[in-house]
Design a protein around this motif. Structure first.
Motif, PDB file in Angstrom:
ATOM      1  N   SER A  73       2.019   7.208   3.170  1.00  0.00           N
ATOM      2  CA  SER A  73       3.373   6.831   3.514  1.00  0.00           C
ATOM      3  C   SER A  73       4.076   6.426   2.223  1.00  0.00           C
ATOM      4  O   SER A  73       3.452   6.355   1.173  1.00  0.00           O
ATOM      5  CB  SER A  73       3.374   5.668   4.512  1.00  0.00           C
ATOM      6  OG  SER A  73       4.688   5.409   4.955  1.00  0.00           O
ATOM      7  N   GLY A  75       7.369   3.906   0.365  1.00  0.00           N
ATOM      8  CA  GLY A  75       8.250   2.767   0.516  1.00  0.00           C
ATOM      9  C   GLY A  75       9.170   2.665  -0.685  1.00  0.00           C
ATOM     10  O   GLY A  75       9.233   3.567  -1.515  1.00  0.00           O
ATOM     11  N   ILE A  82      11.677  -2.724   6.496  1.00  0.00           N
ATOM     12  CA  ILE A  82      10.911  -1.589   7.002  1.00  0.00           C
ATOM     13  C   ILE A  82       9.496  -1.547   6.428  1.00  0.00           C
ATOM     14  O   ILE A  82       8.530  -1.309   7.157  1.00  0.00           O
ATOM     15  CB  ILE A  82      11.646  -0.268   6.700  1.00  0.00           C
ATOM     16  CG1 ILE A  82      13.057  -0.304   7.281  1.00  0.00           C
ATOM     17  CG2 ILE A  82      10.863   0.922   7.219  1.00  0.00           C
ATOM     18  CD1 ILE A  82      13.126  -0.490   8.774  1.00  0.00           C
ATOM     19  N   CYS A  83       9.351  -1.766   5.142  1.00  0.00           N
ATOM     20  CA  CYS A  83       8.041  -1.593   4.508  1.00  0.00           C
ATOM     21  C   CYS A  83       6.955  -2.510   5.080  1.00  0.00           C
ATOM     22  O   CYS A  83       5.842  -2.048   5.334  1.00  0.00           O
ATOM     23  CB  CYS A  83       8.159  -1.740   2.999  1.00  0.00           C
ATOM     24  SG  CYS A  83       9.151  -0.430   2.261  1.00  0.00           S
ATOM     25  N   THR A  85       6.742  -3.672   8.080  1.00  0.00           N
ATOM     26  CA  THR A  85       6.444  -3.127   9.400  1.00  0.00           C
ATOM     27  C   THR A  85       5.598  -1.870   9.285  1.00  0.00           C
ATOM     28  O   THR A  85       4.623  -1.695  10.017  1.00  0.00           O
ATOM     29  CB  THR A  85       7.756  -2.815  10.155  1.00  0.00           C
ATOM     30  OG1 THR A  85       8.543  -3.998  10.216  1.00  0.00           O
ATOM     31  CG2 THR A  85       7.480  -2.305  11.551  1.00  0.00           C
ATOM     32  N   THR A  86       5.957  -0.995   8.350  1.00  0.00           N
ATOM     33  CA  THR A  86       5.189   0.237   8.143  1.00  0.00           C
ATOM     34  C   THR A  86       3.766  -0.087   7.702  1.00  0.00           C
ATOM     35  O   THR A  86       2.810   0.516   8.202  1.00  0.00           O
ATOM     36  CB  THR A  86       5.893   1.127   7.095  1.00  0.00           C
ATOM     37  OG1 THR A  86       7.203   1.428   7.557  1.00  0.00           O
ATOM     38  CG2 THR A  86       5.123   2.407   6.868  1.00  0.00           C
ATOM     39  N   GLN A  89       1.828  -1.228  10.700  1.00  0.00           N
ATOM     40  CA  GLN A  89       1.467  -0.103  11.566  1.00  0.00           C
ATOM     41  C   GLN A  89       0.351   0.729  10.956  1.00  0.00           C
ATOM     42  O   GLN A  89      -0.578   1.152  11.662  1.00  0.00           O
ATOM     43  CB  GLN A  89       2.693   0.766  11.833  1.00  0.00           C
ATOM     44  CG  GLN A  89       3.713   0.111  12.723  1.00  0.00           C
ATOM     45  CD  GLN A  89       4.996   0.920  12.849  1.00  0.00           C
ATOM     46  OE1 GLN A  89       5.322   1.727  11.991  1.00  0.00           O
ATOM     47  NE2 GLN A  89       5.726   0.685  13.935  1.00  0.00           N
TER      48      GLN A  89
END
Length: 112
Positions: A73, A75, A82-83, A85-86, A89
């Motif tokens: 992924s 960032g 967002i990062c 949270t990513t 996940q």
């Protein structure tokens, strides 16, 4: 046997055959791909040579990707929403995959 009884038996037999064919078609369908937000690459692809610097200020090249599965992924340098949270996940997915019995205990790495 009366004509009406033969007609009803024919309808019942035809419906049974249609149901059986539908069941066989449904059973033989290909599995649906996993629901992910990303790209699923079913075939391995070669990666052009690259060189990056990791979080420990060491070099990271495409040779570091060989021989293992990777969840990749990206960032941004300033990413307060967002990062995290990513990353959370990705950690959950990695944990689920490692606990799934798929043989990924030592082979899975997350690259962010």
């Amino acid at each position: 046997m009366s004509a009406r009884a033969r007609m009803l038996a024919g309808f019942a037999g035809a419906n049974a055959i249609i149901l059986l064919v539908a069941l066989l078609v449904w059973q033989g369908r290909p599995p649906s791909p996993p629901l992910i937000q990303g790209v699923l690459l079913p075939q391995a692809r070669s990666v052009a040579d690259f060189e990056l610097i990791d979080h420990n200020d060491r070099g990271f090249t495409n040779a570091d990707l060989q021989g293992r599965w990777h969840l990749v992924s990206y960032g941004f340098t300033t990413c307060p929403d967002i990062c995290p949270t990513t990353l959370s996940q990705l950690a959950q997915v990695a944990e689920q995959l490692q606990g799934s019995g798929a043989g990924l205990e030592d082979d899975l790495r997350v690259v962010f």
